[in-house]
Scaffold this active site. Structure first.
Site, PDB file in Angstrom:
ATOM      1  N   TYR A 106      10.474  56.570  30.883  1.00  0.00           N
ATOM      2  CA  TYR A 106      11.704  57.031  30.477  1.00  0.00           C
ATOM      3  C   TYR A 106      11.638  57.979  30.231  1.00  0.00           C
ATOM      4  O   TYR A 106      12.491  58.972  29.759  1.00  0.00           O
ATOM      5  CB  TYR A 106      12.038  56.142  29.040  1.00  0.00           C
TER       6      TYR A 106
ATOM      7  N   LYS B 196       0.993  44.050  30.383  1.00  0.00           N
ATOM      8  CA  LYS B 196       0.944  43.463  31.112  1.00  0.00           C
ATOM      9  C   LYS B 196      -0.401  43.615  32.538  1.00  0.00           C
ATOM     10  O   LYS B 196      -0.484  44.677  33.535  1.00  0.00           O
ATOM     11  CB  LYS B 196       2.651  43.813  32.216  1.00  0.00           C
TER      12      LYS B 196
ATOM     13  N   ASP C 150       6.063  38.754  30.684  1.00  0.00           N
ATOM     14  CA  ASP C 150       7.000  37.991  31.803  1.00  0.00           C
ATOM     15  C   ASP C 150       6.743  37.327  30.717  1.00  0.00           C
ATOM     16  O   ASP C 150       7.806  35.738  30.015  1.00  0.00           O
ATOM     17  CB  ASP C 150       6.456  37.689  32.971  1.00  0.00           C
TER      18      ASP C 150
ATOM     19  N   ASP D  96      12.516  47.131  25.186  1.00  0.00           N
ATOM     20  CA  ASP D  96      14.798  47.444  25.442  1.00  0.00           C
ATOM     21  C   ASP D  96      14.544  45.779  25.990  1.00  0.00           C
ATOM     22  O   ASP D  96      15.609  45.719  25.871  1.00  0.00           O
ATOM     23  CB  ASP D  96      14.263  48.683  26.600  1.00  0.00           C
TER      24      ASP D  96
ATOM     25  N   ASP E 179      16.993  43.121  23.544  1.00  0.00           N
ATOM     26  CA  ASP E 179      17.726  42.955  24.449  1.00  0.00           C
ATOM     27  C   ASP E 179      18.598  41.608  24.460  1.00  0.00           C
ATOM     28  O   ASP E 179      19.042  40.736  24.082  1.00  0.00           O
ATOM     29  CB  ASP E 179      18.333  43.807  25.000  1.00  0.00           C
TER      30      ASP E 179
END
Length: 362
Positions: A145, A195, A234, A258, A262
């Site tokens: 970002y 990750k 994941d 993020d 959601d």
């Protein structure tokens, strides 16, 4: 909701008023933020007199003026407001020359380095333990970002590259906040999301820095009672849907946080239920997790509960926990009864009708 540990508790004894910046921005932001305002006003004299300061920002403002976040808005927030509420922003999926998301810019300019998103289900019986009760703590200022992207022409055509920034300072700050949050919750469990099996340098730095928080100078065993786990992002999404009860506090870099928050909203029925605050060491801004929803904007059917809950989180952060409790209990009772709900939750009520019902119960 679950925001029980203020990062910065403001002195409240002598405060005569509470100045709240209001940034409805785009789409349904203009419809749900008045509901948050109504909930705050319904608290009456139990909090200092609220003064609401209307401020400009958003993609629609950009189309008219060429700027999405006026300097005046930032200056008023910094110099005149005690806290703020943000509605929603319409960010186009394609590149628009000169445009950059105002909420992303606000987080950086105000140093709101943490986005705190509690996700909690409401049981039919108030005495029952909720099936989902977790908090996603998302680093708010860096990762992909930072928006440093380039496009070049290579041997086989167009090539696009983005810079991913992970710093020790930002990872330490968000890690400290996550440990503090975990310590204040009954389970005292923290899961670090990364990750690093693939992104060993960037995610590796995030993982190592967060894990090292209990060893920082001055901590002196404060976090010995916090259980720390790790999860690849994941598999974290998979387990979030299969067994959400395993999670308590999750801390993640910006992009992962993020996506996870959601996704977690699906576990409780709607994005229209999930609140958040963008928090720093000296300011807090409530923000519902949902977007601007242009497909339903102007129809008076947007769910205002995430915005109302975000107002409660904001109030708790600045030291008005009793008022926050009253708002949260009112929202929970409306959901538990299930008679006055917007279409996203299977109801037929209007935005304004849900707001009226919540404020009546406050």
């Amino acid at each position: 909701m679950v925001f029980r540990a203020p990062i910065r508790s403001m002195a409240t004894a002598t405060r005569q008023s509470l100045k709240i910046g209001m940034l409805p921005a785009d789409g349904i932001g203009r419809e749900v933020l008045p509901g948050a305002k109504a909930a705050i006003l319904a608290l009456g004299s139990s909090i200092p007199k609220p003064e609401f300061i209307d401020l400009l920002a958003g993609f629609e403002y950009f189309t008219k003026t060429g700027t999405a976040l006026p300097d005046e808005t930032v200056e008023v927030l910094k110099n005149e407001c005690d806290c703020a509420l943000f509605g929603a922003v319409s960010s186009p999926s394609q590149k628009v020359t000169g445009y950059s998301s105002p909420i992303v810019a606000l987080r950086k300019k105000m140093d709101l380095y943490a986005n705190i998103r509690p996700v909690k289900s409401v049981s039919f019986n108030a005495e029952e333990k909720p099936g989902v009760d977790l908090v996603v703590i998302r680093e708010n200022t860096e990762c992909l970002y930072v928006k440093q992207e380039i496009q070049t022409i290579g041997e086989h055509g167009k090539e696009a590259r983005a810079t991913r920034l992970i710093t020790e300072r930002a990872s330490r700050r968000i890690g400290e906040m996550a440990f503090k949050m975990a310590l204040e919750r009954p389970r005292k469990h923290l899961t670090i999301i990364h990750k690093s099996n693939v992104l060993s340098v960037t995610d590796g730095l995030f993982r190592e820095t967060v894990r090292a928080v209990p060893t920082l100078p001055g901590v002196d065993g404060k976090y010995d009672g916090v259980t720390v786990a790790e999860q690849l992002v994941d598999s974290a999404v998979y387990r979030l849907f299969r067994e959400p009860q395993i999670y308590d506090v999750m801390v993640a870099p910006n992009l992962y946080g993020d996506i996870l928050s959601d996704a977690a909203a699906a576990l409780v029925g709607s994005l229209g239920l999930v609140p958040s605050v963008n928090a720093g060491d000296s300011f807090v801004m409530g923000e519902p997790v949902h977007g601007s929803a242009p497909d339903i904007a102007g129809q008076n059917i947007a769910n205002p509960l995430a915005a109302i809950r975000s107002a409660a989180m904001m109030l708790r952060h600045v030291g008005y926990g009793d008022g926050a409790d009253r708002i949260e209990k009112a929202v929970d009772s409306v959901l538990r009864e299930g008679k006055v709900l917007t279409p996203d939750l299977g109801g037929k009520s209007k935005t304004s009708e849900v707001v009226d019902e919540v404020t009546r119960r406050i």
